[in-house]
Design an enzyme around this catalytic site. Structure first.
Site, PDB file in Angstrom:
ATOM      1  CE  LYS A  22      20.898   3.908  11.029  1.00 45.46           C
ATOM      2  NZ  LYS A  22      20.623   3.729   9.606  1.00 45.46           N
ATOM      3  CG  ASN A  23      20.442   6.329   6.732  1.00 42.53           C
ATOM      4  OD1 ASN A  23      20.899   5.569   7.579  1.00 42.53           O
ATOM      5  ND2 ASN A  23      19.193   6.251   6.287  1.00 42.53           N
ATOM      6  CB  CYS A 116      16.383  -2.898  10.221  1.00 39.84           C
ATOM      7  SG  CYS A 116      16.717  -1.736  11.536  1.00 39.84           S
ATOM      8  NE  ARG A 121      17.627  -3.180   4.284  1.00 41.38           N
ATOM      9  CZ  ARG A 121      18.016  -2.370   5.259  1.00 41.38           C
ATOM     10  NH1 ARG A 121      18.082  -2.815   6.490  1.00 41.38           N
ATOM     11  NH2 ARG A 121      18.348  -1.123   5.006  1.00 41.38           N
ATOM     12  CG  ASP A 304      14.355   4.940   6.690  1.00 43.66           C
ATOM     13  OD1 ASP A 304      14.005   3.787   6.366  1.00 43.66           O
ATOM     14  OD2 ASP A 304      15.540   5.339   6.588  1.00 43.66           O
ATOM     15  NE  ARG A 397      21.449  -0.335  13.879  1.00 42.65           N
ATOM     16  CZ  ARG A 397      20.800  -0.548  12.747  1.00 42.65           C
ATOM     17  NH1 ARG A 397      19.773  -1.342  12.730  1.00 42.65           N
ATOM     18  NH2 ARG A 397      21.183   0.021  11.626  1.00 42.65           N
TER      19      ARG A 397
END
Ligand code: UD1
Length: 417
Positions: A22-23, A116, A121, A304, A397
């Site tokens: 994903k990232n 999220c 952040r 994560d 997601r």
């Protein structure tokens, strides 16, 4: 509201294939706007964040075709338009359009990115970097307007090796005159994946995967082709699951250098596994030892996987401690773990105590964020009875075909609209 319903305590065996990261993918798609005409990204995961990024690409007048996990992007008619808030707030990675469009057009306008809710952040390191390259940044309410008559390569020192800022500055620097040197850059595998795409389309990038990255600006780039790396977090999540309920469960598509910190921690916990080629085989560990985990930037233990490993440690014989050094609000999953009969205590904002072993019991829970949701589906798979996970969209997601993948190896898991 959709929910995931799990009947726990089924043994899992067979093979789980890991999808593209994903990232990486969420950075590679905005990076494709740098190409004059076409680019192709292979092994793209089928997750919600990608659907939203494609919507942003189409909003910018790119043509996107998806086939067999590959997406082909035609950016020959790319238009620089403000990115509407309803799209940019869907995920954090929408901020990669800042670096890419700034490189391409010298201007970008978009709302504050989403993502999220696991802490403050901020994106100050990204902004400071754009300014160092010569951009002016205006923030009106929650909209960013970033402009540069021209970007000029420079030496930039990051106060913190932020993944997002490193990638965003690599993108912006590709449109700058001369060479940009990023010092104290992040070293995560996703950075290397993006660098290989930039190199393939014609940008000279040296040092990705180390603390110093050099980028020679070049706006005349095209025909980028790249394979998305396997998702190291998806991989780690299923390995953790295998240590709890696996029976010769095979996780296929691993790059062991990407999950080194997790593998070391699992050995310390007493988990046995075997790696052959790109496949890791793992079975339930019957003697899980308590450990201390401290999250760190790569190659340290990834934040994560902090929430997924918390669930594993509820089964350890003794007390474990977790120190979360990256985010200040990443223990929200423990509220529901405790409702499932775990004993966890938030000692300070970033320190968690987990007392095991505890037999988890299924109940109704709410996924508050993506990886917190992962810790809950792992909990549901080891718990007695039925676990219902509400707000499960956040899990989708980041975990491609989660229900299908887990059903195939023997889990009783359903997605109910
Ligand atoms: C990326 C990952 C995310 C992962 C994180 C750390 C994506 C889309 N997301 O997020 O899954 O948890 O790396 O491995 O790739 N920070 C600042 N100012 C900044 C930027 C970051 O203070 O300008 C802080 C953040 O608040 C956080 C820490 O630095 O506390 C790490 O952030 P960063 O490495 O940038 O993570 P992301 O790129 O947001």
């Amino acid at each position: 509201m959709a929910k995931i319903v799990i009947k726990g305590q089924k043994e899992l065996s067979g093979e789980i294939n890991i999808s593209g990261a994903k990232n990486s993918a969420v950075a590679l798609i905005p990076a494709a706007t740098l190409c004059k005409t076409k680019s192709t990204i292979y092994n793209v995961p089928e997750i919600r964040d990608i659907d939203y990024l494609i919507k942003i690409m189409e909003h910018l007048n790119c043509k996107v075709e998806e086939k067999d996990g590959a997406i082909t992007i035609d950016s020959s008619k790319l238009k620089n338009k403000p990115i509407p808030e309803e799209l940019s707030v869907q995920m954090r990675a929408s901020y990669y359009f800042m670096g890419a469009l700034l490189a391409k057009f010298g201007k970008v306008e978009m709302s504050f990115p989403g993502g999220c809710n696991i802490g403050a952040r901020p994106i100050d390191i990204h902004i400071k970097g754009f300014e160092e390259l010569g951009a002016k940044v205006e923030i009106i309410k929650n909209r960013y307007i970033i402009k540069a008559k021209k970007l000029v390569g420079k030496k930039i020192y990051f106060d913190f090796p932020s993944v997002g800022a490193t990638i965003n500055l690599m993108l912006a620097a590709s449109g700058a005159e001369g060479t940009t040197i990023l010092e104290n850059a992040a070293m995560e595998p996703e950075i290397v994946n993006v660098a290989s795409f930039l190199i393939n389309m014609g940008v000279n990038v040296r040092g990705a995967g180390t603390k110093t990255i050099e980028i020679d600006g070049n706006k005349n780039v095209d025909n980028g082709v790249v394979d998305v790396f396997p998702d190291r977090i998806e991989c780690g999540t299923y390995i953790i699951l295998g240590a709890l309920v696996g029976k010769n469960l095979k996780i296929k598509g691993i790059i062991k250098e990407h999950i080194g910190a997790l593998l070391m921690k699992l050995t310390e916990i007493g988990v046995d596994y075997k790696i052959e080629g790109d496949t890791l085989t793992i079975s339930k560990c019957n003697d899980i030892k308590p450990v201390n985990v401290k999250t760190q930037v790569f190659p340290g233990f990834p934040t994560d996987l902090q929430q997924p490993i918390t669930t594993l440690l509820t089964q350890a014989k003794g007390t474990s401690y977790i120190e979360e050094t990256l985010y200040e609000n990443r223990f929200k999953n423990t509220y529901d773990l405790n409702r499932m009969n775990a004993i966890t205590n938030i000692l300070t904002l970033n320190k968690l105590e987990i007392r095991g072993p505890r037999q988890l019991k299924g109940t109704k829970v709410i996924a508050t964020d993506l990886r917190g949701g992962a810790s809950l589906f792992i909990a549901g798979l080891i718990a007695s009875g039925t676990t219902e996970i509400e707000n499960c969209e956040v899990i989708l997601r980041g975990y491609s075909y989660i229900v299908e993948k887990l059903t195939k190896v023997g889990a009783d898991i359903k997605y109910i609209e």
